[in-house]
Write a protein that holds these residues in place. Structure first.
Motif, PDB file in Angstrom:
ATOM      1  N   UNK A  96       0.822  -1.209   0.000  1.00 43.24           N
ATOM      2  CA  UNK A  96       0.000   0.000   0.000  1.00 43.24           C
ATOM      3  C   UNK A  96       0.860   1.264   0.000  1.00 43.24           C
ATOM      4  N   UNK A  97       1.955   1.229   0.760  1.00 37.31           N
ATOM      5  CA  UNK A  97       2.879   2.364   0.754  1.00 37.31           C
ATOM      6  C   UNK A  97       3.467   2.584  -0.629  1.00 37.31           C
ATOM      7  N   UNK A  98       3.923   1.497  -1.236  1.00 36.43           N
ATOM      8  CA  UNK A  98       4.528   1.597  -2.566  1.00 36.43           C
ATOM      9  C   UNK A  98       3.510   2.031  -3.613  1.00 36.43           C
ATOM     10  N   UNK A  99       2.277   1.617  -3.440  1.00 37.41           N
ATOM     11  CA  UNK A  99       1.233   1.991  -4.395  1.00 37.41           C
ATOM     12  C   UNK A  99       1.010   3.509  -4.394  1.00 37.41           C
ATOM     13  N   UNK A 100       1.127   4.132  -3.230  1.00 37.20           N
ATOM     14  CA  UNK A 100       0.993   5.593  -3.141  1.00 37.20           C
ATOM     15  C   UNK A 100       2.052   6.265  -4.014  1.00 37.20           C
ATOM     16  N   UNK A 101       3.306   5.831  -3.861  1.00 39.12           N
ATOM     17  CA  UNK A 101       4.406   6.432  -4.616  1.00 39.12           C
ATOM     18  C   UNK A 101       4.347   6.030  -6.089  1.00 39.12           C
ATOM     19  N   UNK A 107       4.388   4.922 -12.666  1.00 35.84           N
ATOM     20  CA  UNK A 107       5.146   3.778 -13.170  1.00 35.84           C
ATOM     21  C   UNK A 107       4.227   2.558 -13.190  1.00 35.84           C
ATOM     22  N   UNK A 108       4.563   1.521 -13.968  1.00 35.73           N
ATOM     23  CA  UNK A 108       3.707   0.332 -14.077  1.00 35.73           C
ATOM     24  C   UNK A 108       3.482  -0.355 -12.733  1.00 35.73           C
ATOM     25  N   UNK A 109       2.333  -0.958 -12.598  1.00 33.22           N
ATOM     26  CA  UNK A 109       1.944  -1.627 -11.350  1.00 33.22           C
ATOM     27  C   UNK A 109       2.903  -2.760 -10.983  1.00 33.22           C
ATOM     28  N   UNK A 110       3.494  -3.390 -12.009  1.00 34.36           N
ATOM     29  CA  UNK A 110       4.401  -4.521 -11.750  1.00 34.36           C
ATOM     30  C   UNK A 110       5.643  -4.100 -10.963  1.00 34.36           C
ATOM     31  N   UNK A 114       8.361  -5.974  -8.193  1.00 38.08           N
ATOM     32  CA  UNK A 114       9.787  -6.044  -8.557  1.00 38.08           C
ATOM     33  C   UNK A 114      10.674  -5.462  -7.468  1.00 38.08           C
ATOM     34  N   UNK A 115      10.314  -4.268  -6.972  1.00 38.98           N
ATOM     35  CA  UNK A 115      11.185  -3.628  -5.980  1.00 38.98           C
ATOM     36  C   UNK A 115      11.108  -4.339  -4.629  1.00 38.98           C
ATOM     37  N   UNK A 116       9.957  -4.910  -4.307  1.00 37.44           N
ATOM     38  CA  UNK A 116       9.871  -5.690  -3.069  1.00 37.44           C
ATOM     39  C   UNK A 116      10.779  -6.908  -3.122  1.00 37.44           C
ATOM     40  N   UNK A 117      10.858  -7.541  -4.295  1.00 38.89           N
ATOM     41  CA  UNK A 117      11.781  -8.668  -4.468  1.00 38.89           C
ATOM     42  C   UNK A 117      13.227  -8.202  -4.397  1.00 38.89           C
ATOM     43  N   UNK A 146      13.646   3.044  -5.486  1.00 34.28           N
ATOM     44  CA  UNK A 146      13.895   2.269  -6.706  1.00 34.28           C
ATOM     45  C   UNK A 146      12.674   2.176  -7.632  1.00 34.28           C
ATOM     46  N   UNK A 147      11.543   2.657  -7.187  1.00 38.60           N
ATOM     47  CA  UNK A 147      10.305   2.498  -7.962  1.00 38.60           C
ATOM     48  C   UNK A 147      10.428   3.042  -9.382  1.00 38.60           C
ATOM     49  N   UNK A 148      11.065   4.186  -9.522  1.00 38.13           N
ATOM     50  CA  UNK A 148      11.170   4.809 -10.836  1.00 38.13           C
ATOM     51  C   UNK A 148      12.264   4.239 -11.711  1.00 38.13           C
ATOM     52  N   UNK A 149      12.858   3.093 -11.294  1.00 37.84           N
ATOM     53  CA  UNK A 149      13.951   2.447 -12.038  1.00 37.84           C
ATOM     54  C   UNK A 149      15.084   3.437 -12.318  1.00 37.84           C
ATOM     55  N   UNK A 150      15.665   4.025 -11.258  1.00 36.23           N
ATOM     56  CA  UNK A 150      16.654   5.088 -11.439  1.00 36.23           C
ATOM     57  C   UNK A 150      18.004   4.584 -11.956  1.00 36.23           C
ATOM     58  N   UNK A 151      18.730   5.481 -12.588  1.00 33.20           N
ATOM     59  CA  UNK A 151      20.110   5.205 -12.992  1.00 33.20           C
ATOM     60  C   UNK A 151      21.092   5.630 -11.903  1.00 33.20           C
ATOM     61  N   UNK A 152      20.648   6.544 -11.050  1.00 33.34           N
ATOM     62  CA  UNK A 152      21.459   7.035  -9.934  1.00 33.34           C
ATOM     63  C   UNK A 152      20.647   6.913  -8.653  1.00 33.34           C
TER      64      UNK A 152
END
Length: 311
Positions: A96-101, A107-110, A114-117, A146-152
């Protein structure tokens, strides 16, 4: 070498006092850059300027080879961060926390799964965050970053307050993100032992000044061994050593010999015995990275850093 982040004379002044003074960071792509310094040295202020949370008094931040202030929205889309304490809703679970962000970042729901793993929180994803340990909360904070799949990825004191197991988990996660994902990571800390176990490069800041910046191997090379000898006839022993071409100094009533191989050491001891110089004790002594770090910080000025490293 390609740098993900470069700062040009970056300075932040509060009431005519420099919190950050004319620093020039260079963070190589694909590296773990350890940003090291005592508490209050200017680490968090620097990080806040890198993220646009506060405006520099002077200087410029270059990120992905572009001026940060002119391309702020575009560049922040490539950056994830955890500054000081992670932000979360304690009454919600991790999903639920991650869903807010995720909704805010669009970003895609998947990505939530992914980030929890990635951070190893799948087993506790339905547990309320207020029931998490401090280490689990830190990992959730990194998951959010990490949700936004960052490069940095910028992490400010991510192991602060954790127990040894929590520290090891965060350290392993950081190393894995670089090896498997190719992310560039800036991680700040006041503990050299932590930086030493994960960083490729290190920058040391003290009193707002960047007093050292290089590959961490440069520091490790200074942690070389020396041999300390307690002998009789100290001055005579020193002259015998110098006559054999062995550099030696006297420190606290001991002979100190640096970087000498076993063969030369054996030959020197034989010479002492032949010259009736009693040898009472021989000790190996290694200067730790912590000692070197404290030397550098104690020197406190850029001009004195090389002197500290060469001691």
């Amino acid at each position: 070498m390609e740098y993900i982040v470069e700062t040009i004379r970056l300075t932040k002044t509060y009431k005519q006092e420099h919190a950050v003074d004319n620093i020039q960071l260079q963070i190589p792509k694909g590296s773990i850059y350890g940003f090291l310094g005592p508490n209050g040295a200017g680490k968090t202020t620097t990080i806040r300027m890198l993220l646009g949370l506060i405006k520099p008094t002077y200087g410029e931040v270059m990120m992905f080879n572009k001026p940060f202030l002119k391309n702020r929205v575009e560049l922040l889309g490539k950056v994830g961060s955890l500054v000081e304490n992670p932000s979360y809703y304690g009454h919600l679970n991790a999903v639920e926390n991650l869903e807010v962000y995720r909704t805010l970042l669009e970003v895609p729901k998947e990505r939530v799964k992914e980030v929890l793993e990635l951070v190893g929180l799948t087993y506790a994803m339905k547990k309320k965050v207020k029931q998490y340990s401090l280490g689990m909360k830190q990992r959730l904070g990194i998951a959010i970053a990490l949700l936004g799949d960052p490069e940095l990825l910028i992490l400010d004191e991510p192991t602060n307050g954790l127990d040894p197991q929590g520290i090891q988990e965060i350290r392993s996660l950081i190393n894995e993100l670089v090896k498997k994902r190719g992310i560039t990571i800036l991680v700040s800390s006041h503990l050299l032992a932590e930086i030493d176990q994960m960083a490729d490069y290190v920058g040391i800041i003290s009193k707002g000044k960047l007093i050292f910046q290089d590959r961490i191997e440069v520091l490790r090379k200074r942690a070389t061994g020396e041999v300390r000898l307690r002998v009789g006839q100290m001055e005579h022993a020193r002259k015998v050593a110098l006559a054999q071409g062995v550099p030696v100094r006297i420190d606290q009533e001991q002979l100190v010999i640096e970087e000498v191989d076993d063969t030369k050491m054996a030959s020197l001891i034989t010479s002492f015995i032949r010259n009736d110089i009693p040898v009472y004790r021989i000790q190996d002594h290694h200067k730790s990275l912590e000692d070197i770090f404290l030397d550098v910080v104690r020197k406190g000025g850029v001009r004195d850093v090389q002197e500290a490293l060469n001691q």
